[in-house]
Every structure is written in structure tokens, then in C-alpha cells.
Design a protein around this motif. Structure first.
Motif, PDB file in Angstrom:
ATOM      1  N   SER A  99       0.729  -1.261   0.013  1.00  0.00           N
ATOM      2  CA  SER A  99      -0.097  -0.025   0.091  1.00  0.00           C
ATOM      3  C   SER A  99       0.665   1.197  -0.132  1.00  0.00           C
ATOM      4  CB  SER A  99      -0.995  -0.045   1.207  1.00  0.00           C
ATOM      5  OG  SER A  99      -0.172   0.109   2.414  1.00  0.00           O
ATOM      6  N   VAL A 100       1.751   1.288  -0.784  1.00  0.00           N
ATOM      7  CA  VAL A 100       3.028   2.317  -0.955  1.00  0.00           C
ATOM      8  C   VAL A 100       2.173   3.352  -1.878  1.00  0.00           C
ATOM      9  CG1 VAL A 100       5.186   2.984  -1.734  1.00  0.00           C
ATOM     10  CG2 VAL A 100       4.643   0.494  -0.957  1.00  0.00           C
ATOM     11  N   ASP A 101       2.483   4.430  -1.260  1.00  0.00           N
ATOM     12  CA  ASP A 101       2.105   5.721  -2.425  1.00  0.00           C
ATOM     13  C   ASP A 101       2.365   5.451  -3.807  1.00  0.00           C
ATOM     14  OD1 ASP A 101       1.298   7.244  -0.294  1.00  0.00           O
ATOM     15  OD2 ASP A 101       2.857   8.552   0.037  1.00  0.00           O
ATOM     16  N   ASP A 102       1.459   5.850  -4.507  1.00  0.00           N
ATOM     17  CA  ASP A 102       1.627   5.434  -5.977  1.00  0.00           C
ATOM     18  C   ASP A 102       2.057   6.924  -6.714  1.00  0.00           C
ATOM     19  OD1 ASP A 102       1.358   2.542  -6.273  1.00  0.00           O
ATOM     20  OD2 ASP A 102      -0.853   3.012  -6.100  1.00  0.00           O
ATOM     21  N   SER A 103       2.738   7.003  -7.419  1.00  0.00           N
ATOM     22  CA  SER A 103       3.241   8.092  -8.422  1.00  0.00           C
ATOM     23  C   SER A 103       1.671   8.566  -8.919  1.00  0.00           C
ATOM     24  CB  SER A 103       4.013   7.787  -9.517  1.00  0.00           C
ATOM     25  OG  SER A 103       4.423   8.555 -10.335  1.00  0.00           O
ATOM     26  N   PRO A 104       1.536   9.742  -9.303  1.00  0.00           N
ATOM     27  CA  PRO A 104       0.365  10.191  -9.878  1.00  0.00           C
ATOM     28  C   PRO A 104       0.345  10.013 -11.289  1.00  0.00           C
ATOM     29  CG  PRO A 104       1.552  12.050  -9.359  1.00  0.00           C
ATOM     30  CD  PRO A 104       2.232  10.765  -8.898  1.00  0.00           C
ATOM     31  N   VAL A 105      -0.756  10.032 -12.141  1.00  0.00           N
ATOM     32  CA  VAL A 105      -0.778  10.163 -13.600  1.00  0.00           C
ATOM     33  C   VAL A 105      -0.970  11.699 -13.820  1.00  0.00           C
ATOM     34  CG1 VAL A 105      -2.254   9.712 -15.703  1.00  0.00           C
ATOM     35  CG2 VAL A 105      -1.750   8.159 -13.860  1.00  0.00           C
ATOM     36  N   TRP A 106       0.154  12.256 -14.344  1.00  0.00           N
ATOM     37  CA  TRP A 106       0.036  13.588 -14.582  1.00  0.00           C
ATOM     38  C   TRP A 106      -0.878  14.222 -15.769  1.00  0.00           C
ATOM     39  CZ3 TRP A 106       6.007  15.475 -15.726  1.00  0.00           C
ATOM     40  CH2 TRP A 106       6.834  15.392 -14.803  1.00  0.00           C
ATOM     41  N   ILE A 107      -1.569  15.411 -15.373  1.00  0.00           N
ATOM     42  CA  ILE A 107      -2.594  15.880 -16.220  1.00  0.00           C
ATOM     43  C   ILE A 107      -1.794  16.591 -17.410  1.00  0.00           C
ATOM     44  CG2 ILE A 107      -4.104  18.065 -16.215  1.00  0.00           C
ATOM     45  CD1 ILE A 107      -4.971  15.737 -14.214  1.00  0.00           C
ATOM     46  N   PRO A 108      -2.163  16.099 -18.553  1.00  0.00           N
ATOM     47  CA  PRO A 108      -1.759  16.546 -19.863  1.00  0.00           C
ATOM     48  C   PRO A 108      -1.625  18.148 -19.998  1.00  0.00           C
ATOM     49  CG  PRO A 108      -3.062  14.872 -20.331  1.00  0.00           C
ATOM     50  CD  PRO A 108      -3.556  15.240 -18.860  1.00  0.00           C
ATOM     51  N   ASP A 109      -0.571  18.531 -20.420  1.00  0.00           N
ATOM     52  CA  ASP A 109      -0.222  19.855 -20.512  1.00  0.00           C
ATOM     53  C   ASP A 109      -1.435  20.768 -21.056  1.00  0.00           C
ATOM     54  OD1 ASP A 109       1.998  19.723 -19.147  1.00  0.00           O
ATOM     55  OD2 ASP A 109       3.253  20.200 -21.086  1.00  0.00           O
ATOM     56  N   SER A 110      -2.185  20.187 -22.161  1.00  0.00           N
ATOM     57  CA  SER A 110      -3.162  20.946 -22.829  1.00  0.00           C
ATOM     58  C   SER A 110      -4.496  20.951 -22.111  1.00  0.00           C
ATOM     59  CB  SER A 110      -3.246  20.081 -24.175  1.00  0.00           C
ATOM     60  OG  SER A 110      -3.668  18.599 -23.913  1.00  0.00           O
ATOM     61  N   SER A 111      -4.648  20.257 -20.972  1.00  0.00           N
ATOM     62  CA  SER A 111      -5.775  20.278 -20.221  1.00  0.00           C
ATOM     63  C   SER A 111      -5.841  21.533 -19.200  1.00  0.00           C
ATOM     64  CB  SER A 111      -6.115  19.031 -19.655  1.00  0.00           C
ATOM     65  OG  SER A 111      -6.110  18.073 -20.283  1.00  0.00           O
ATOM     66  N   ALA A 112      -4.557  22.235 -19.312  1.00  0.00           N
ATOM     67  CA  ALA A 112      -4.649  23.423 -18.088  1.00  0.00           C
ATOM     68  C   ALA A 112      -3.944  24.629 -18.894  1.00  0.00           C
ATOM     69  CB  ALA A 112      -3.619  23.080 -17.320  1.00  0.00           C
ATOM     70  N   SER A 113      -4.863  25.666 -19.198  1.00  0.00           N
ATOM     71  CA  SER A 113      -4.325  26.886 -19.724  1.00  0.00           C
ATOM     72  C   SER A 113      -3.875  28.029 -18.694  1.00  0.00           C
ATOM     73  CB  SER A 113      -5.408  27.619 -20.718  1.00  0.00           C
ATOM     74  OG  SER A 113      -6.668  27.804 -19.812  1.00  0.00           O
ATOM     75  N   LYS A 114      -4.425  27.592 -17.511  1.00  0.00           N
ATOM     76  CA  LYS A 114      -4.010  28.384 -16.206  1.00  0.00           C
ATOM     77  C   LYS A 114      -3.720  27.341 -14.926  1.00  0.00           C
ATOM     78  CE  LYS A 114      -8.602  29.690 -15.217  1.00  0.00           C
ATOM     79  NZ  LYS A 114      -9.397  30.834 -14.827  1.00  0.00           N
ATOM     80  N   CYS A 115      -3.107  27.946 -14.173  1.00  0.00           N
ATOM     81  CA  CYS A 115      -2.527  26.852 -12.805  1.00  0.00           C
ATOM     82  C   CYS A 115      -3.878  26.336 -12.010  1.00  0.00           C
ATOM     83  CB  CYS A 115      -2.027  28.027 -11.872  1.00  0.00           C
ATOM     84  SG  CYS A 115      -1.488  27.195 -10.282  1.00  0.00           S
ATOM     85  N   MET A 116      -3.580  25.077 -12.088  1.00  0.00           N
ATOM     86  CA  MET A 116      -5.041  24.191 -11.350  1.00  0.00           C
ATOM     87  C   MET A 116      -4.887  24.554 -10.009  1.00  0.00           C
ATOM     88  SD  MET A 116      -4.463  21.035 -13.675  1.00  0.00           S
ATOM     89  CE  MET A 116      -6.101  20.491 -13.449  1.00  0.00           C
ATOM     90  N   LEU A 117      -4.255  25.333  -9.485  1.00  0.00           N
ATOM     91  CA  LEU A 117      -4.195  25.405  -7.795  1.00  0.00           C
ATOM     92  C   LEU A 117      -4.844  26.996  -7.585  1.00  0.00           C
ATOM     93  CD1 LEU A 117      -3.619  23.867  -5.365  1.00  0.00           C
ATOM     94  CD2 LEU A 117      -1.371  24.705  -5.253  1.00  0.00           C
ATOM     95  N   CYS A 118      -3.951  28.030  -8.025  1.00  0.00           N
ATOM     96  CA  CYS A 118      -4.156  29.485  -7.824  1.00  0.00           C
ATOM     97  C   CYS A 118      -5.024  29.875  -8.890  1.00  0.00           C
ATOM     98  CB  CYS A 118      -3.212  30.370  -7.819  1.00  0.00           C
ATOM     99  SG  CYS A 118      -2.382  30.570  -9.395  1.00  0.00           S
ATOM    100  N   LYS A 119      -5.391  29.265  -9.848  1.00  0.00           N
ATOM    101  CA  LYS A 119      -6.564  29.501 -10.808  1.00  0.00           C
ATOM    102  C   LYS A 119      -6.295  30.910 -11.467  1.00  0.00           C
ATOM    103  CE  LYS A 119      -9.460  26.022  -9.466  1.00  0.00           C
ATOM    104  NZ  LYS A 119      -8.838  24.958  -9.431  1.00  0.00           N
ATOM    105  N   ARG A 120      -5.408  31.562 -11.244  1.00  0.00           N
ATOM    106  CA  ARG A 120      -4.890  33.009 -11.557  1.00  0.00           C
ATOM    107  C   ARG A 120      -3.876  33.181 -12.481  1.00  0.00           C
ATOM    108  NH1 ARG A 120      -4.787  33.532  -6.097  1.00  0.00           N
ATOM    109  NH2 ARG A 120      -2.407  33.943  -6.345  1.00  0.00           N
ATOM    110  N   SER A 121      -3.131  32.268 -12.478  1.00  0.00           N
ATOM    111  CA  SER A 121      -1.714  32.452 -13.513  1.00  0.00           C
ATOM    112  C   SER A 121      -2.005  31.912 -14.772  1.00  0.00           C
ATOM    113  CB  SER A 121      -0.506  31.881 -12.807  1.00  0.00           C
ATOM    114  OG  SER A 121       0.729  31.755 -13.545  1.00  0.00           O
TER     115      SER A 121
END
Length: 183
Positions: A99-121
Motif C-alpha cells: 500500500s505504498v504511495d503510488d506516483s500520480p498520472v500527470w494531467i496533460p499540459d493541454s488540459s490546463a491553460s492556467k494554474c490548477m491551484l491558484c486559478k490565476r496564473s
């Protein structure tokens, strides 16, 4: 599926490892090979979206990503063969899957035109995209300025988003071993 675009890869399934890599056309050799230990591999089907069809996630502590097969039949064969090899290997060794921490599947670059955290940049030539190595979100430099040692992925501290950094810091300070049971 790489973070920028689909890239062809050759996969070889053995009874204890999955080997994948690039194809060298001229000399018919395979280079840049990567090995995933099957005892750590989990597999999940991915729904078809547009022209991205017959996908499944390969998830492991070291690296996780989405693979697209040529046909639905090929997808089901890969999923069933990998699951069978994992089950047989674990049964043979008399262990359960870690039950080790698995590596995440990265969100493709094309799915984000701005920061998914701050939503501003907004991302552009100067303001680059970065991926959190803990959750896989596409974030700006300010939202991913921290690093954390994720020993399953690297021997060096890796870029993580501020949210993951805070969770990891809180888990460490509270002595919690499993990050998700601490929440």
C-alpha cells in the motif's frame, strides 16, 4: 500518453516485470527502456474521450501513466494479462500488494491553460507549466516552489504543489505514516 502528446512505446510483459521504451526504427533495437516491477503495478480502465480510445492507467510507486491500445480487444487483453501476471506473482511470493504511495498520472499540459491551484496564473512562454510529483496537477512556479523527498520516485527532493507540501509537512509533524489516513 505523455504530458504533451501521444508517443509510441513498445511494451513487453514478463511474469514479474513490465518493460517499455522507445523504438529505434533503423536498427530495430529498443532503447530508453523502463522497467516496472509487476508486484507494485495496479491497472485501471480509462473511459473513451473523443479520439482517445481504448485507454488504461498503469499505476505504480515509481511511475504512472495512461496507455492507449489500438483496439478495444487489445485493451482488454492487456488488462487481463497484466492482472493475471500480478495475481500469479503475488500468490507465488505469498504476499499482498504493497500500500505504498503510488506516483500520480500527470494531467496533460493541454488540459490546463492556467494554474490548477491558484486559478490565476495563465501559462505562456514565460510562465511555464509544472507538474506536482505528488498529485500530478499542472501548476505555476509560485504554486510549486517547494520540494519534498518522495523516495519511491527519486533519491532527490522533487517539485510538489503547495497543497501537497502542506499535507506532507502536517503528516510528518504529526508523526502520521499514511498521508491519507491523517486527513
Amino acid at each position: 500518453m505523455c504530458r504533451k502528446k501521444p508517443k509510441p512505446r513498445q511494451f513487453f510483459l514478463f511474469n514479474d516485470v513490465l518493460v517499455y521504451g522507445n523504438i529505434v526504427i533503423n536498427k530495430k533495437k529498443y532503447n530508453v527502456q523502463h522497467i516496472l516491477a509487476l508486484e507494485d503495478v495496479k491497472i485501471e480502465s480509462v473511459d473513451d474521450i473523443g479520439n482517445l480510445r481504448n485507454g488504461f492507467k498503469l499505476i505504480s510507486p515509481k511511475k504512472s501513466f495512461v496507455v492507449y491500445a489500438a483496439t478495444a480487444v487489445e485493451k482488454q487483453q492487456w488488462i487481463s494479462h497484466i492482472k493475471k501476471c500480478v495475481t500469479d506473482l503475488l500468490n507465488k511470493r505469498g504476499v499482498t500488494q504493497n500500500s505504498v504511495d503510488d506516483s500520480p498520472v500527470w494531467i496533460p499540459d493541454s488540459s490546463a491553460s492556467k494554474c490548477m491551484l491558484c486559478k490565476r496564473s495563465q501559462f505562456n512562454m514565460i510562465n511555464r507549466r509544472h507538474h506536482c510529483r505528488k498529485c500530478g496537477l499542472v501548476v505555476c512556479n509560485d504554486c510549486s516552489s517547494k520540494r519534498w523527498l518522495l523516495p519511491q520516485q527519486s533519491s532527490k527532493p522533487l517539485r510538489v504543489c503547495l497543497t501537497c507540501y502542506e499535507k506532507l509537512s502536517n503528516a510528518k509533524s504529526s508523526g502520521c505514516i499514511d498521508l491519507f489516513s491523517c486527513e
